[in-house]
Design a protein around this motif. Sequence first.
Motif, PDB file in Angstrom:
ATOM      1  N   ARG A  13      -0.179   9.135   4.442  1.00 13.83           N
ATOM      2  CA  ARG A  13       1.008   8.694   3.658  1.00 13.83           C
ATOM      3  C   ARG A  13       2.520   9.726   3.455  1.00 13.83           C
ATOM      4  O   ARG A  13       3.672   9.097   4.032  1.00 13.83           O
ATOM      5  CB  ARG A  13       0.907   8.082   1.801  1.00 13.83           C
ATOM      6  CG  ARG A  13      -0.062   6.796   1.856  1.00 13.83           C
ATOM      7  CD  ARG A  13      -0.499   5.598   3.540  1.00 13.83           C
ATOM      8  NE  ARG A  13       1.079   5.698   3.623  1.00 13.83           N
ATOM      9  CZ  ARG A  13       2.070   4.958   4.601  1.00 13.83           C
ATOM     10  NH1 ARG A  13       1.261   4.945   5.446  1.00 13.83           N
ATOM     11  NH2 ARG A  13       3.254   4.399   4.572  1.00 13.83           N
ATOM     12  N   GLU A  14       2.058  11.015   3.261  1.00 14.20           N
ATOM     13  CA  GLU A  14       2.884  11.911   3.004  1.00 14.20           C
ATOM     14  C   GLU A  14       3.664  12.077   4.396  1.00 14.20           C
ATOM     15  O   GLU A  14       5.478  11.939   4.299  1.00 14.20           O
ATOM     16  CB  GLU A  14       2.746  13.205   2.163  1.00 14.20           C
ATOM     17  CG  GLU A  14       2.198  12.613   0.614  1.00 14.20           C
ATOM     18  CD  GLU A  14       3.546  12.593   0.138  1.00 14.20           C
ATOM     19  OE1 GLU A  14       4.508  12.841  -0.014  1.00 14.20           O
ATOM     20  OE2 GLU A  14       3.115  11.780  -0.826  1.00 14.20           O
ATOM     21  N   LYS A  71       6.030   9.303   4.465  1.00 16.32           N
ATOM     22  CA  LYS A  71       7.566   9.099   4.409  1.00 16.32           C
ATOM     23  C   LYS A  71       8.223  10.010   5.340  1.00 16.32           C
ATOM     24  O   LYS A  71       9.160   9.838   5.359  1.00 16.32           O
ATOM     25  CB  LYS A  71       7.092   9.421   2.796  1.00 16.32           C
ATOM     26  CG  LYS A  71       6.287   8.362   2.300  1.00 16.32           C
ATOM     27  CD  LYS A  71       6.590   8.876   0.514  1.00 16.32           C
ATOM     28  CE  LYS A  71       5.228   7.687  -0.046  1.00 16.32           C
ATOM     29  NZ  LYS A  71       5.166   8.071  -1.183  1.00 16.32           N
ATOM     30  N   ASN A 115      15.324  -1.195   4.275  1.00  9.68           N
ATOM     31  CA  ASN A 115      13.696  -0.647   2.675  1.00  9.68           C
ATOM     32  C   ASN A 115      13.688  -2.676   2.326  1.00  9.68           C
ATOM     33  O   ASN A 115      14.020  -3.055   0.898  1.00  9.68           O
ATOM     34  CB  ASN A 115      14.615  -0.358   2.094  1.00  9.68           C
ATOM     35  CG  ASN A 115      12.876   0.816   0.447  1.00  9.68           C
ATOM     36  OD1 ASN A 115      12.457   0.304   1.496  1.00  9.68           O
ATOM     37  ND2 ASN A 115      13.522   0.494   0.048  1.00  9.68           N
ATOM     38  N   HIS A 175       7.352  -3.990   3.643  1.00 11.80           N
ATOM     39  CA  HIS A 175       6.129  -3.753   3.356  1.00 11.80           C
ATOM     40  C   HIS A 175       4.715  -3.908   3.518  1.00 11.80           C
ATOM     41  O   HIS A 175       3.240  -3.299   3.452  1.00 11.80           O
ATOM     42  CB  HIS A 175       6.508  -3.032   1.513  1.00 11.80           C
ATOM     43  CG  HIS A 175       7.629  -2.310   2.384  1.00 11.80           C
ATOM     44  ND1 HIS A 175       7.998  -1.230   2.590  1.00 11.80           N
ATOM     45  CD2 HIS A 175       8.570  -2.110   0.980  1.00 11.80           C
ATOM     46  CE1 HIS A 175       9.427  -0.970   2.090  1.00 11.80           C
ATOM     47  NE2 HIS A 175       9.770  -0.948   1.194  1.00 11.80           N
TER      48      HIS A 175
END
Length: 416
Positions: free
Chosen positions: A196-197, A200, A121, A126
């Motif tokens: 996006r959901e 993820k 992360n 990103h």
Amino acid sequence: MERGVKECCGLNFKSVSFGELFFNKTMLFAYLLLAIGVIGWFQIYYLRFGHHFVNTMDLVNAHGQNAAAMAEALKEQIFNMHHIEEVPRQEPWGIFVAQYTYLLYGGSALIFLVALAELFNLHISHKASAALMTLGISLALGGMVSIASDWGNPINIYWMILNPQPQSGMWMMLPLYSIYIPFTFIEIYFLMTNKRELAKKLALPLVVIGLGIDVAEFYIQGILFQLNAPRHLWADFNGLWIYFLITGVLSGIGFALIYAGLALKEKSWYEELKAVLRKAGIVAIVLVAAYEAISGFRTIGEAPYTTMFYGYVAVGLVLPLLLFLVKQDVLAGFLIAIGTFSARELLVYGGNAEPMTNRFGMGPEAFSTYNVAELEKVIYEAPHTMEVLIIIGALGLGIAIFKLLDTLLDVSNQPH
């Protein structure tokens, strides 16, 4: 949605004109490299299929069907003659394979690095992950075209499909890349999709599976080299796949820095990306240098192998490390790209320098055991001009693939 953008399948496609897509500055540069490659591709295929000395039908038509065997024997002789200089069958692994391992391993390792950054992360991932992963797969595809330019390889692939040999490292590359290439594009899709959901939810499994596939790729490549007819340098490597991975990571960092310096200078996160790549580059250089030291700095004390080795160490390791320390990162990237290609040349050509054999079934023995070294200390088949032209064209193809995807999908501007 922004003006000039159309959504399709969860992706935003830029509305660009034909000229913007195919005739921007980067594409024109790629066309130049491809045009150079076309000259080489024409030469090698004409030599193999069209030259009147190797055209079987010429002899068959002149002397009847009984001449076919003679024509094939003549073709074999011609392809092994040095003045013809096609990739000789007895020394088949030359600059095509050097370019293949250079672009494929570098591109694959760049994808591996991006996946690691996603796993941990990192903030910069990103912003840059879609672009760098697209760059990685584009370069890998260019490397595959390079090795496919030796016409024997596509023919071998055809026969491997018809006759599966799972115990073979060469055959294992078929299912590997049948999974690896589509899966990489799936990863890129979920880095860029508007869904996006869903992205993820799938992010962690995709990253973990992607890392596993990357490691499997390098492991199978190590098997491919080490289980082939043993050669001088290949037989001396311990954990060859680890060497491929860490040197590939170094090449990938070089490619990423070059791309950043040429295309990302205006980004607000440019300096942050360079700082991350600088740290990763220093770690990669230390790992590669440690591996070389532990392995005893495998080299061959004859030209041109000494030039390849010291060029690789100086240009690919020492100078970039010094440049990283003074934060001249992009220049370090260019030198890494040059130096690591020299490393690939050393691996492939040096592997052929002192061929080994298992003629008595008692394990590989160097040809020098049979006093061949008195006739020729080391073997070196310099690449023909057409081979050099082809690898330039393969690089151009990789650049063209990336630029087309970047123009259509704007991968350089995909924060997620």
